[in-house]
Design a protein around this motif. Sequence first.
Motif, PDB file in Angstrom:
ATOM      1  N   LYS A   8      87.288   3.167   7.540  1.00  0.00           N
ATOM      2  CA  LYS A   8      86.331   2.823   8.596  1.00  0.00           C
ATOM      3  C   LYS A   8      85.630   4.065   9.142  1.00  0.00           C
ATOM      4  N   THR A   9      85.425   5.073   8.305  1.00  0.00           N
ATOM      5  CA  THR A   9      84.851   6.328   8.798  1.00  0.00           C
ATOM      6  C   THR A   9      83.486   6.119   9.426  1.00  0.00           C
ATOM      7  N   TYR A  10      82.615   5.362   8.772  1.00  0.00           N
ATOM      8  CA  TYR A  10      81.274   5.157   9.315  1.00  0.00           C
ATOM      9  C   TYR A  10      81.313   4.297  10.581  1.00  0.00           C
TER      10      TYR A  10
ATOM     11  N   VAL B 227      86.946   9.709  20.562  1.00  0.00           N
ATOM     12  CA  VAL B 227      86.777  10.953  19.815  1.00  0.00           C
ATOM     13  C   VAL B 227      87.289  10.700  18.403  1.00  0.00           C
ATOM     14  N   ALA B 228      86.443  10.972  17.402  1.00  0.00           N
ATOM     15  CA  ALA B 228      86.820  10.794  16.005  1.00  0.00           C
ATOM     16  C   ALA B 228      87.500  12.053  15.480  1.00  0.00           C
ATOM     17  N   LEU B 229      88.600  11.865  14.772  1.00  0.00           N
ATOM     18  CA  LEU B 229      89.308  12.965  14.122  1.00  0.00           C
ATOM     19  C   LEU B 229      89.245  12.740  12.622  1.00  0.00           C
ATOM     20  N   LEU B 230      88.613  13.665  11.888  1.00  0.00           N
ATOM     21  CA  LEU B 230      88.448  13.540  10.439  1.00  0.00           C
ATOM     22  C   LEU B 230      89.185  14.698   9.764  1.00  0.00           C
ATOM     23  N   PRO B 231      90.447  14.473   9.364  1.00  0.00           N
ATOM     24  CA  PRO B 231      91.259  15.563   8.818  1.00  0.00           C
ATOM     25  C   PRO B 231      91.073  15.824   7.336  1.00  0.00           C
ATOM     26  N   GLY B 232      90.195  15.081   6.672  1.00  0.00           N
ATOM     27  CA  GLY B 232      89.966  15.305   5.247  1.00  0.00           C
ATOM     28  C   GLY B 232      90.497  14.158   4.410  1.00  0.00           C
ATOM     29  N   SER B 233      90.355  14.304   3.092  1.00  0.00           N
ATOM     30  CA  SER B 233      90.741  13.220   2.190  1.00  0.00           C
ATOM     31  C   SER B 233      91.820  13.618   1.190  1.00  0.00           C
ATOM     32  N   ARG B 234      92.147  14.911   1.105  1.00  0.00           N
ATOM     33  CA  ARG B 234      93.184  15.362   0.178  1.00  0.00           C
ATOM     34  C   ARG B 234      94.450  15.686   0.951  1.00  0.00           C
ATOM     35  N   MET B 235      95.597  15.513   0.287  1.00  0.00           N
ATOM     36  CA  MET B 235      96.871  15.713   0.978  1.00  0.00           C
ATOM     37  C   MET B 235      96.979  17.110   1.578  1.00  0.00           C
ATOM     38  N   GLN B 236      96.611  18.148   0.794  1.00  0.00           N
ATOM     39  CA  GLN B 236      96.796  19.502   1.307  1.00  0.00           C
ATOM     40  C   GLN B 236      95.862  19.794   2.480  1.00  0.00           C
ATOM     41  N   GLU B 237      94.683  19.169   2.490  1.00  0.00           N
ATOM     42  CA  GLU B 237      93.789  19.298   3.641  1.00  0.00           C
ATOM     43  C   GLU B 237      94.414  18.667   4.874  1.00  0.00           C
TER      44      GLU B 237
ATOM     45  N   VAL C 189      92.915   7.863   5.049  1.00  0.00           N
ATOM     46  CA  VAL C 189      92.599   7.593   3.646  1.00  0.00           C
ATOM     47  C   VAL C 189      93.679   6.666   3.104  1.00  0.00           C
ATOM     48  N   SER C 190      93.275   5.611   2.425  1.00  0.00           N
ATOM     49  CA  SER C 190      94.195   4.538   2.051  1.00  0.00           C
ATOM     50  C   SER C 190      95.344   4.986   1.155  1.00  0.00           C
ATOM     51  N   SER C 191      95.183   6.098   0.459  1.00  0.00           N
ATOM     52  CA  SER C 191      96.242   6.555  -0.443  1.00  0.00           C
ATOM     53  C   SER C 191      97.414   7.205   0.293  1.00  0.00           C
ATOM     54  N   PHE C 192      97.285   7.386   1.604  1.00  0.00           N
ATOM     55  CA  PHE C 192      98.374   7.991   2.379  1.00  0.00           C
ATOM     56  C   PHE C 192      98.874   7.005   3.425  1.00  0.00           C
ATOM     57  N   SER C 193     100.184   6.930   3.583  1.00  0.00           N
ATOM     58  CA  SER C 193     100.804   5.927   4.448  1.00  0.00           C
ATOM     59  C   SER C 193     100.614   6.262   5.921  1.00  0.00           C
ATOM     60  N   GLU C 194     100.819   5.251   6.751  1.00  0.00           N
ATOM     61  CA  GLU C 194     100.769   5.474   8.194  1.00  0.00           C
ATOM     62  C   GLU C 194     101.872   6.442   8.618  1.00  0.00           C
ATOM     63  N   ASP C 195     103.041   6.337   7.992  1.00  0.00           N
ATOM     64  CA  ASP C 195     104.141   7.257   8.317  1.00  0.00           C
ATOM     65  C   ASP C 195     103.739   8.707   8.067  1.00  0.00           C
ATOM     66  N   PHE C 196     102.985   8.941   7.006  1.00  0.00           N
ATOM     67  CA  PHE C 196     102.519  10.296   6.699  1.00  0.00           C
ATOM     68  C   PHE C 196     101.670  10.829   7.844  1.00  0.00           C
ATOM     69  N   TYR C 197     100.726  10.028   8.326  1.00  0.00           N
ATOM     70  CA  TYR C 197      99.875  10.453   9.432  1.00  0.00           C
ATOM     71  C   TYR C 197     100.677  10.589  10.722  1.00  0.00           C
ATOM     72  N   ARG C 198     101.561   9.662  10.989  1.00  0.00           N
ATOM     73  CA  ARG C 198     102.327   9.679  12.239  1.00  0.00           C
ATOM     74  C   ARG C 198     103.336  10.816  12.292  1.00  0.00           C
ATOM     75  N   SER C 199     103.693  11.369  11.131  1.00  0.00           N
ATOM     76  CA  SER C 199     104.691  12.444  11.100  1.00  0.00           C
ATOM     77  C   SER C 199     104.221  13.685  11.831  1.00  0.00           C
ATOM     78  N   LYS C 200     102.925  13.775  12.120  1.00  0.00           N
ATOM     79  CA  LYS C 200     102.381  14.945  12.814  1.00  0.00           C
ATOM     80  C   LYS C 200     102.429  14.794  14.325  1.00  0.00           C
ATOM     81  N   GLY C 201     102.955  13.661  14.818  1.00  0.00           N
ATOM     82  CA  GLY C 201     103.021  13.447  16.265  1.00  0.00           C
ATOM     83  C   GLY C 201     101.660  13.082  16.825  1.00  0.00           C
ATOM     84  N   GLY C 202     101.438  13.359  18.096  1.00  0.00           N
ATOM     85  CA  GLY C 202     100.147  13.107  18.720  1.00  0.00           C
ATOM     86  C   GLY C 202     100.044  11.741  19.361  1.00  0.00           C
ATOM     87  N   ASN C 203      98.883  11.497  19.941  1.00  0.00           N
ATOM     88  CA  ASN C 203      98.626  10.244  20.648  1.00  0.00           C
ATOM     89  C   ASN C 203      97.295   9.681  20.156  1.00  0.00           C
ATOM     90  N   PHE C 204      97.256   9.299  18.893  1.00  0.00           N
ATOM     91  CA  PHE C 204      96.009   8.840  18.306  1.00  0.00           C
ATOM     92  C   PHE C 204      96.175   7.465  17.661  1.00  0.00           C
TER      93      PHE C 204
END
Length: 365
Positions: A241-243, A185-195, A220-235
């Motif tokens: 690599k969107t396409y 399942v693909a999760l596409l949360p957007g490309s801007r920080m506030q999104e 999105v390459s401008s945001f770190s893995e820590d930024f994404y991981r801070s939301k928890g989850g199992n992803f």
Amino acid sequence: MKCFIICGERSGDLHAGNLAAALKDIHPEVQMQGWGGDQMRAAGVEVLQDYEELAIMGFVEVLKNLGKIKGFMESAKAQIDAFAPDVLVLVDYAGFNLRLASWAKSKGYKVVYYIPPKAWAWNRSRAHKLRTLTDLTLAIFPFEVPFFKEFGVNVKYVGNPLFDAIRKYEADGAFLKKWEGKKVVALLPGSRMQEIEAMLETMAEISKQVEDYTFIVAGVSSFSEDFYRSKGGNFELVYGKTYDLLSIASAAVVTSGTATLETALFKVPQVVVYKTNPVTYAIAKLLVKIKFISLVNLVADKEVVKELIQSDYTAEKTLTELKKLLFDNKSRQKQLDEYAEIIRTLGVKEASRTAAEEILIQQNK
């Protein structure tokens, strides 16, 4: 010929890059400067300002950054004057680009607007501005042509540039091999920080609740893995690599925007979601005059994909809709059949090349 191109976000950079490449192919001597990102650079544009610094969206957010935006505007004017282009090409990014068009027209520059403001959705005064501030408007949806013509805009439909981007896509064999045999399942949360801040937490929550499926976030390459991981989850998290991700996904949860149409063109069933600042949303509700927010539903002029907006965007509701697409063959096939009709509606023109040809014609007038 000298061409100055301005875009203000990731999707604009993608389409502006393809446009610039087409201009270079048709007219190798073209000189190009502009504002954008890596896609424009790769096409031979000298990028003077990176779009990532321009990504300000929402009524409240714009008000908070008026001083910064004014500074960008003055910088753009100075750079355009220094370059003295034969044509100024504005790509999407309406709030900024329409103001710049007003200045450019007063200075006598030829102005072409590629991917025009969605005046059919809200703020119809922008259609009047296109009539007076542009020499040519290049539309990317068939329904835009009759709409803008009612306002006297010189408009032409060039096709949808997403087809060009997808045609250029070459699958990453290593990526496909890594996920071979997995149900994704693909999760596409957007490309801007506030999104991403607004969207990812709920996506992360549902990633823990469907057995046997691997959830993968398009980062999105401008945001770190820590930024994404801070939301928890199992992803899982992949960058750039969107396409590739869409090419292997069984279904997707997608933040409203260009990505919804990209997902449809890859024939991936999806749930469209969106949440923003409450004040911004309240203002938008008063101003926006359309039944849907996703490009998929707008092109189809009916509900093809489920839209979960603001308070409706919860883990429970998202999960309910996602499971329909994963486990209910009738629901899944109905969406895929509607996608096929949308693709027929959009046609298969090479938008970037057609747009480039129109710009060259305009430049010679």
